[in-house]
Design a protein around this motif. Structure first.
Motif, mmCIF file in Angstrom:
data_model
loop_
_atom_site.group_PDB
_atom_site.id
_atom_site.type_symbol
_atom_site.label_atom_id
_atom_site.label_comp_id
_atom_site.label_asym_id
_atom_site.label_seq_id
_atom_site.Cartn_x
_atom_site.Cartn_y
_atom_site.Cartn_z
ATOM 1 N N ASP A 46 -4.107 5.182 5.402
ATOM 2 C CA ASP A 46 -2.932 5.157 5.702
ATOM 3 C C ASP A 46 -3.675 4.010 6.731
ATOM 4 O OD1 ASP A 46 0.232 5.073 6.642
ATOM 5 O OD2 ASP A 46 -0.085 5.765 8.654
ATOM 6 N N LYS A 66 1.185 -1.193 0.233
ATOM 7 C CA LYS A 66 -0.246 -0.029 -0.189
ATOM 8 C C LYS A 66 0.868 1.122 0.023
ATOM 9 C CE LYS A 66 -0.700 1.724 4.206
ATOM 10 N NZ LYS A 66 0.103 1.963 5.484
ATOM 11 N N TYR A 88 -1.911 -5.890 8.377
ATOM 12 C CA TYR A 88 -2.296 -6.535 9.599
ATOM 13 C C TYR A 88 -3.382 -8.025 8.799
ATOM 14 C CZ TYR A 88 -2.542 -3.582 12.766
ATOM 15 O OH TYR A 88 -1.072 -2.416 13.644
ATOM 16 N N LYS A 144 -0.945 -10.621 10.931
ATOM 17 C CA LYS A 144 -0.987 -10.930 11.620
ATOM 18 C C LYS A 144 -1.470 -11.466 12.782
ATOM 19 C CE LYS A 144 -0.182 -6.065 13.023
ATOM 20 N NZ LYS A 144 0.943 -5.532 13.776
ATOM 21 N N GLU A 190 -1.638 4.485 17.790
ATOM 22 C CA GLU A 190 0.005 5.030 18.491
ATOM 23 C C GLU A 190 0.555 5.756 19.182
ATOM 24 O OE1 GLU A 190 2.225 2.636 14.771
ATOM 25 O OE2 GLU A 190 2.040 4.925 14.474
HETATM 26 C C1 BG6 Z 1 1.938 1.322 8.205
HETATM 27 C C2 BG6 Z 1 1.787 2.725 8.499
HETATM 28 O O1 BG6 Z 1 1.280 0.500 7.231
HETATM 29 O O2 BG6 Z 1 1.191 0.194 9.822
HETATM 30 C C3 BG6 Z 1 1.963 3.361 9.745
HETATM 31 O O3 BG6 Z 1 1.460 3.570 7.128
HETATM 32 C C4 BG6 Z 1 1.552 2.347 11.215
HETATM 33 O O4 BG6 Z 1 1.700 4.761 10.098
HETATM 34 C C5 BG6 Z 1 1.905 0.783 10.841
HETATM 35 O O5 BG6 Z 1 3.170 3.060 11.993
HETATM 36 C C6 BG6 Z 1 1.528 0.492 11.816
HETATM 37 O O6 BG6 Z 1 1.808 -1.104 12.047
HETATM 38 P P1 BG6 Z 1 2.538 -1.883 13.690
HETATM 39 O O7 BG6 Z 1 1.490 -3.399 12.710
HETATM 40 O O8 BG6 Z 1 3.180 -1.077 13.927
HETATM 41 O O9 BG6 Z 1 0.942 -1.722 13.973
#
Ligand code: BG6
Length: 501
Positions: A262, A175, A206, A209, A243
């Protein structure tokens, strides 16, 4: 398992994504024995003119923040390439992995570059007593989407797997797949003219996961959930991403996209599909993806009053972010699914940067018990929470008798915390799993073209209006829960806060 030469080609090999995600995942697969045959080679391709050894040194030298984030030996996370431990065993493993990597430099629209890449791969393929199926080529595009079409054309014209050897060519794309429906469709058509859908792997990490992969098992292998998972019993569902850090040097990129593109349009929506879909006919990737598309097509247009956007104070201090930016770094919005199972149940999607914690979870809140004789509704409702990260866990909030002589009730938890329950087991990082799937040819955890289109159809109207400045991003303090209006929206959607013991 298939045999024959496997070439993994990382395009954009000197870039950030390759350093932070692709190479670490490849290394971890190698370390666990998945790539340790003399038939596997990794090729890096990028514009920078460096030698094999220079690329290896760059990769070896990159060891920023390393965190041990899963159950045992996993030592990588976002931001880390790999941790070079002191023990010789691991240092040797890193060195032997690096020896697998060869580098070819060239522009992304240069036939001679891709021809040279093809020659390097072919040399590897024929040096291994080629057998049928010996030309397996996996192209990983760790590149900005703007160059996808030209790169795909170059691969198609100059670097496809050799038909005399048999095998396959697959491409992995990251993406953002476009900015809205029209641009995503254009990108899909351009790539679709060159490659068949079974050759295209659109990554949404995702889907790799552990607890996201567990969703179908949980829903369809447990009798508990079958009769409850519907509008008769569920009051609302939240899918939350938080986050506790801001855009950190990615402001320039982020400002063009914002939190909806995003995180919400891809990661959270994919999770929503798995939470809301009907039982697939089988576990075949096409059957699963068919059901996901049906959910997406049943989402009704998002209502203005069911959206709250925010931007954290200090976001615009990043010199690459324009002073007038209204780009949301936070959003809470309600999606509604118009079907027999979910009519009337709000799906609350919430994502934000620079908040008070780092967490991704699914929170399923059940309706109150009718005719409550214990008068315990104020303590909260039953909730089933699936914590995707950190510390993977599932827990149920339920009402029990408060231990003791009195007859009173208290909210408590049935807790399945992975760290305690599965001690010593390694939870693989999403990228490792997904790269392994691409090698195996399993598309279950990748986004199909019609899914992508349906996902953009949901968000494009609101994104266009945000781009035109029709929504204001409300300010919020870094380290807070986001704008207070988002909590008010949650309450309006019927979410009842639980008061634990
Ligand atoms: C990414 C986003 O796809 O996923 C980021 O572009 C984000 O902004 C990240 O920080 C989060 O991934 P994870 O696996 O750390 O939750």
């Amino acid at each position: 398992p298939e045999t024959g030469c496997l070439s993994i080609i990382v395009l954009g090999a000197s870039g950030d994504l390759a350093k932070k995600k692709t190479f670490p995942a490849l290394y971890n697969l190698y370390r666990q024995g998945f790539l340790q045959t003399n038939e596997v080679h990794i090729f890096g391709y990028a514009r920078t003119n460096i030698s094999d050894d220079e690329l290896r040194d760059r990769l070896r030298g990159y060891d920023s923040i390393c965190t041990s984030f899963s159950l045992s030996v996993h030592i990588f996370c976002c931001g880390a390439l790999w941790y070079l431990p002191q023990e010789t065993g691991d240092a040797e493993c890193v060195s032997s992995f690096l020896q697998l990597i060869k580098y070819v430099s060239g522009a992304y629209d240069a036939p001679e570059g891709f021809q040279a890449l093809d020659n390097a791969i072919y040399e590897h393929e024929i040096s291994k007593n080629s057998t049928e199926g010996s030309s397996r080529r996996l192209f990983y595009l760790a590149l900005p989407p703007s160059v996808y079409p030209q790169v795909c054309k170059m691969i198609k014209n100059y670097s496809m797997n050799r038909s005399d050897l048999g095998g396959w060519t697959r491409i992995v794309v990251e993406k953002p797949f476009g900015r809205d429906l029209a641009s995503a469709e254009e990108l899909s058509s351009q790539i679709g003219e060159l490659f068949e859908e079974p050759q295209i792997y659109r990554i949404d990490h995702y889907l790799g996961k552990e607890l996201v992969q567990n969703l179908l098992v949980l829903r369809f292998a447990n009798r508990f959930f079958l009769p409850l998972w519907n509008r008769d019993n569920i009051a609302n569902i939240q899918i939350v991403f938080r986050e506790d850090f801001g855009t950190e040097g990615r402001g320039g990129y982020f400002d063009q996209y914002g939190i909806i593109r995003d995180i919400i349009q891809n990661h959270l929506l994919q999770v929503l599909c798995l939470v809301a879909m009907e039982k697939p006919v089988s576990l075949k990737p096409e059957h699963i993806r068919d059901e996901k598309v049906k959910v997406l097509r049943s989402v009704v247009p998002i209502q203005d009053e069911e959206v709250v956007l925010g931007q954290y104070d200090g976001y615009k201090d990043d010199p690459t972010v324009p002073d007038i930016s209204n780009t949301p770094t936070f959003a809470t919005m309600i999606l509604r699914i118009h079907n027999e199972r979910w009519e009337g149940v709000p799906f609350i999607l919430k994502a934000g940067k620079a908040l008070n914690s780092r967490k991704a979870e699914i929170r399923v809140q059940f309706k109150s018990v009718p005719g409550d004789i214990f008068k315990c509704e104020k303590q909260g409702r039953n909730e089933f929470v699936i914590r995707l990260q950190p510390s993977e866990a599932m827990y149920m909030k339920l009402t029990v008798k408060k231990p003791g002589l009195e007859m009173s009730t208290v909210q408590s938890e049935l807790d399945l915390s992975y760290r305690q329950r599965y001690q010593g087991l390694v939870i693989p990082e999403a990228y490792e799993r997904l790269i392994l799937d691409t090698i195996k040819g399993d598309q279950q955890h990748f986004v199909r073209r019609d899914e992508l289109k349906a996902a953009w159809e949901i968000f494009t109207p609101i994104l266009h209006r945000i781009d035109k400045g029709e929504y204001k991003s409300l300010p919020y303090k870094p380290g807070s829960r986001g704008p207070a209006e988002a909590d008010e929206l949650l309450e309006r959607a019927g979410y009842v806060q639980t008061h634990g013991y």
